[in-house]
Design a protein around this motif. Sequence first.
Motif, PDB file in Angstrom:
ATOM      1  N   VAL A  89       0.895  -1.035   0.006  1.00  0.00           N
ATOM      2  CA  VAL A  89      -0.049   0.013  -0.028  1.00  0.00           C
ATOM      3  C   VAL A  89       0.736   1.075  -0.008  1.00  0.00           C
ATOM      4  CG1 VAL A  89      -1.787   1.284   1.192  1.00  0.00           C
ATOM      5  CG2 VAL A  89      -1.963  -1.319   1.220  1.00  0.00           C
ATOM      6  N   VAL A  90       0.649   2.104  -0.901  1.00  0.00           N
ATOM      7  CA  VAL A  90       1.535   3.284  -1.369  1.00  0.00           C
ATOM      8  C   VAL A  90       0.529   4.490  -1.107  1.00  0.00           C
ATOM      9  CG1 VAL A  90       3.205   4.315  -2.691  1.00  0.00           C
ATOM     10  CG2 VAL A  90       2.808   1.846  -2.919  1.00  0.00           C
ATOM     11  N   ARG A  91       0.960   5.462  -0.309  1.00  0.00           N
ATOM     12  CA  ARG A  91       0.277   6.651  -0.073  1.00  0.00           C
ATOM     13  C   ARG A  91       0.988   7.884  -0.144  1.00  0.00           C
ATOM     14  NH1 ARG A  91      -3.881   6.444   4.944  1.00  0.00           N
ATOM     15  NH2 ARG A  91      -5.200   7.365   3.213  1.00  0.00           N
ATOM     16  N   TYR A  92       0.341   9.016  -0.506  1.00  0.00           N
ATOM     17  CA  TYR A  92       0.878  10.234  -0.388  1.00  0.00           C
ATOM     18  C   TYR A  92       0.549  11.134   0.846  1.00  0.00           C
ATOM     19  CZ  TYR A  92       2.205  14.691  -2.018  1.00  0.00           C
ATOM     20  OH  TYR A  92       2.955  16.051  -2.168  1.00  0.00           O
ATOM     21  N   GLU A  93       1.840  11.306   1.615  1.00  0.00           N
ATOM     22  CA  GLU A  93       1.489  11.966   2.907  1.00  0.00           C
ATOM     23  C   GLU A  93       2.120  13.536   2.745  1.00  0.00           C
ATOM     24  OE1 GLU A  93      -0.006  10.785   5.058  1.00  0.00           O
ATOM     25  OE2 GLU A  93       0.296   8.480   4.996  1.00  0.00           O
ATOM     26  N   GLU A  94       1.332  14.381   3.151  1.00  0.00           N
ATOM     27  CA  GLU A  94       1.820  15.730   2.789  1.00  0.00           C
ATOM     28  C   GLU A  94       2.957  16.287   3.669  1.00  0.00           C
ATOM     29  OE1 GLU A  94       1.100  18.782   0.424  1.00  0.00           O
ATOM     30  OE2 GLU A  94      -0.777  17.615   0.488  1.00  0.00           O
ATOM     31  N   ASN A  95       3.218  15.871   4.758  1.00  0.00           N
ATOM     32  CA  ASN A  95       4.305  16.157   5.489  1.00  0.00           C
ATOM     33  C   ASN A  95       5.353  15.284   5.736  1.00  0.00           C
ATOM     34  OD1 ASN A  95       2.443  18.535   6.356  1.00  0.00           O
ATOM     35  ND2 ASN A  95       1.385  17.124   7.643  1.00  0.00           N
ATOM     36  N   ASP A  96       5.600  14.364   4.911  1.00  0.00           N
ATOM     37  CA  ASP A  96       6.441  13.311   5.006  1.00  0.00           C
ATOM     38  C   ASP A  96       7.410  13.538   3.906  1.00  0.00           C
ATOM     39  OD1 ASP A  96       6.523  12.072   7.437  1.00  0.00           O
ATOM     40  OD2 ASP A  96       4.977  10.982   7.029  1.00  0.00           O
ATOM     41  N   GLU A  97       8.739  13.155   4.076  1.00  0.00           N
ATOM     42  CA  GLU A  97       9.718  13.044   2.735  1.00  0.00           C
ATOM     43  C   GLU A  97       9.241  11.582   1.887  1.00  0.00           C
ATOM     44  OE1 GLU A  97      13.932  13.166   3.714  1.00  0.00           O
ATOM     45  OE2 GLU A  97      13.611  14.663   4.728  1.00  0.00           O
ATOM     46  N   SER A  98       9.720  11.614   0.702  1.00  0.00           N
ATOM     47  CA  SER A  98       9.135  10.493  -0.182  1.00  0.00           C
ATOM     48  C   SER A  98      10.087   9.436   0.035  1.00  0.00           C
ATOM     49  CB  SER A  98       9.381  10.910  -1.561  1.00  0.00           C
ATOM     50  OG  SER A  98       9.063   9.707  -2.315  1.00  0.00           O
ATOM     51  N   ASP A  99       9.592   7.977   0.171  1.00  0.00           N
ATOM     52  CA  ASP A  99      10.320   6.779   0.451  1.00  0.00           C
ATOM     53  C   ASP A  99      11.052   6.437  -1.028  1.00  0.00           C
ATOM     54  OD1 ASP A  99       9.291   6.659   2.893  1.00  0.00           O
ATOM     55  OD2 ASP A  99       7.966   5.088   2.316  1.00  0.00           O
ATOM     56  N   ILE A 100      10.509   7.232  -1.980  1.00  0.00           N
ATOM     57  CA  ILE A 100      11.233   6.771  -3.332  1.00  0.00           C
ATOM     58  C   ILE A 100      12.261   7.867  -3.668  1.00  0.00           C
ATOM     59  CG2 ILE A 100      10.673   6.199  -5.818  1.00  0.00           C
ATOM     60  CD1 ILE A 100       8.021   4.919  -4.881  1.00  0.00           C
ATOM     61  N   LEU A 101      13.616   7.407  -3.612  1.00  0.00           N
ATOM     62  CA  LEU A 101      14.585   8.569  -3.815  1.00  0.00           C
ATOM     63  C   LEU A 101      14.885   8.508  -5.351  1.00  0.00           C
ATOM     64  CD1 LEU A 101      16.837   7.593  -0.938  1.00  0.00           C
ATOM     65  CD2 LEU A 101      15.035   9.023  -0.923  1.00  0.00           C
ATOM     66  N   SER A 102      14.766   7.487  -5.870  1.00  0.00           N
ATOM     67  CA  SER A 102      15.037   7.513  -7.606  1.00  0.00           C
ATOM     68  C   SER A 102      14.442   6.282  -8.174  1.00  0.00           C
ATOM     69  CB  SER A 102      16.701   7.631  -7.824  1.00  0.00           C
ATOM     70  OG  SER A 102      17.167   6.302  -7.184  1.00  0.00           O
ATOM     71  N   SER A 103      14.432   6.401  -9.456  1.00  0.00           N
ATOM     72  CA  SER A 103      13.753   5.371 -10.210  1.00  0.00           C
ATOM     73  C   SER A 103      14.394   5.546 -11.841  1.00  0.00           C
ATOM     74  CB  SER A 103      12.204   5.411 -10.320  1.00  0.00           C
ATOM     75  OG  SER A 103      11.784   4.690 -11.151  1.00  0.00           O
ATOM     76  N   LYS A 104      14.975   4.341 -12.228  1.00  0.00           N
ATOM     77  CA  LYS A 104      15.609   4.328 -13.494  1.00  0.00           C
ATOM     78  C   LYS A 104      14.930   2.812 -14.411  1.00  0.00           C
ATOM     79  CE  LYS A 104      18.326   6.935 -15.080  1.00  0.00           C
ATOM     80  NZ  LYS A 104      18.272   8.598 -15.300  1.00  0.00           N
ATOM     81  N   LEU A 105      13.866   3.201 -15.027  1.00  0.00           N
ATOM     82  CA  LEU A 105      13.322   1.950 -15.795  1.00  0.00           C
ATOM     83  C   LEU A 105      13.486   1.994 -17.256  1.00  0.00           C
ATOM     84  CD1 LEU A 105       9.991   2.042 -13.680  1.00  0.00           C
ATOM     85  CD2 LEU A 105      11.976   0.671 -13.270  1.00  0.00           C
ATOM     86  N   TYR A 106      13.796   0.847 -17.949  1.00  0.00           N
ATOM     87  CA  TYR A 106      14.169   0.655 -19.296  1.00  0.00           C
ATOM     88  C   TYR A 106      12.993  -0.461 -19.922  1.00  0.00           C
ATOM     89  CZ  TYR A 106      17.925   3.631 -18.190  1.00  0.00           C
ATOM     90  OH  TYR A 106      18.973   4.662 -17.723  1.00  0.00           O
ATOM     91  N   THR A 107      13.278  -0.333 -21.398  1.00  0.00           N
ATOM     92  CA  THR A 107      12.548  -1.293 -22.155  1.00  0.00           C
ATOM     93  C   THR A 107      13.314  -1.387 -23.568  1.00  0.00           C
ATOM     94  OG1 THR A 107      10.487  -0.772 -21.377  1.00  0.00           O
ATOM     95  CG2 THR A 107      10.464  -2.025 -23.438  1.00  0.00           C
ATOM     96  N   LYS A 108      13.642  -2.719 -23.871  1.00  0.00           N
ATOM     97  CA  LYS A 108      14.416  -2.921 -25.099  1.00  0.00           C
ATOM     98  C   LYS A 108      13.374  -3.857 -25.982  1.00  0.00           C
ATOM     99  CE  LYS A 108      18.969  -5.076 -26.249  1.00  0.00           C
ATOM    100  NZ  LYS A 108      20.184  -5.282 -25.497  1.00  0.00           N
ATOM    101  N   GLY A 109      12.628  -3.203 -26.515  1.00  0.00           N
ATOM    102  CA  GLY A 109      11.653  -4.367 -27.309  1.00  0.00           C
ATOM    103  C   GLY A 109      12.064  -5.056 -28.214  1.00  0.00           C
TER     104      GLY A 109
END
Length: 311
Positions: A165-185
Amino acid sequence: MGTKIVGLGVYLPEKVLTNFDLEKMVDTSDEWITTRTGIKERRIAENETVVDLAVKAAEEAISNAGIEKTEVDAVVLATLSPQLGFPATACLVQERLGLPHSAMSFDISAACSGFLYGLDIADAYLKSKKKKTVLVIGAEKLSSIIDWKDRSTCVLFGDGAGAAVVRYEENDESDILSSKLYTKGEAWNILYREPCGYLKMEGRKVFKEAVSGMTKSSLEAIEEAGLRPEDIDLVIPHQANFRIIKALAEKLGIPLEKVYVNVNRYGNTSAASIPIAMYEAYRKGKLKRGMNVLLTAMGGGLTWGSMVVRF
Ligand code: ACO
């Protein structure tokens, strides 16, 4: 203000299929499977559907998050073994969970990278404030799409589900610091499922792509998070093969003690593998709040990528 991972849940079917059981089914051996993959056993859903697995994992995640079901306003379900051609497995899960109609529900097909893709989609919805609470599920009944006469694939996979369960919290820092996603069809044909048929794979090619893609995207995600490899407290890689995991750790210069491994017990559960490993690591006290955690995966598509989270 940011995205918070507030609850995890898991469901693994009871039936254990060991390498010794497989020796009686195909021309293989415990020794071959163990040395090439690190897998000793996997779980098989005999009388349960992929929806059953997903619902059980989701119920636990919702309970652990301490929220009401009515608060869920999107379900993103990653699977490569859906219940039906359509509608999405997520729709059947939404019904079974009794979620409100406002909880828009859809599947994503990104194979073993599916949970990371799902988390990234959830993060984008939350950051844009279009949604407040998203249920991200990785659920697989891979036993239903495996050719049990093909020794080159049937020894590798297992069934299971994990959810967050992932939520948006107005007063907290994000748990997700970075994201690098790729596709090679253009490499789709080294790992795919025939229409209404079985999973097909060129194992050696997938192996090489997995090590290089996961390593490169991991280094990028670590840098994007403003960290160095030595700042990573725990790596939770997609659990496909212990040799892939070991090679990844070596290339990243991160000691294996900082890498969570359970491929020996569950085999490759594709989209479910990362949330299952996160849940277990948390339960065992290996994943603690405040740690810098690297998540990384590679799967059919080819799809791959890495995220750094801190929760
Ligand atoms: N038992 C015994 N022998 C086997 C088996 C088996 N289950 N499967 C294949 N073999 C034989 C092959 O027939 C071959 O025999 P030959 O030399 O007489 O031709 C021999 O073992 C070697 O086969 P390879 O495929 O070359 O073996 P390799 O060392 O590459 O290991 C493996 C195969 C384990 C599949 C490896 O390539 C791998 O892990 N690749 C990654 C695949 C993967 O993880 N896919 C999951 C989806 S993608 C992902 O999650 C990252």
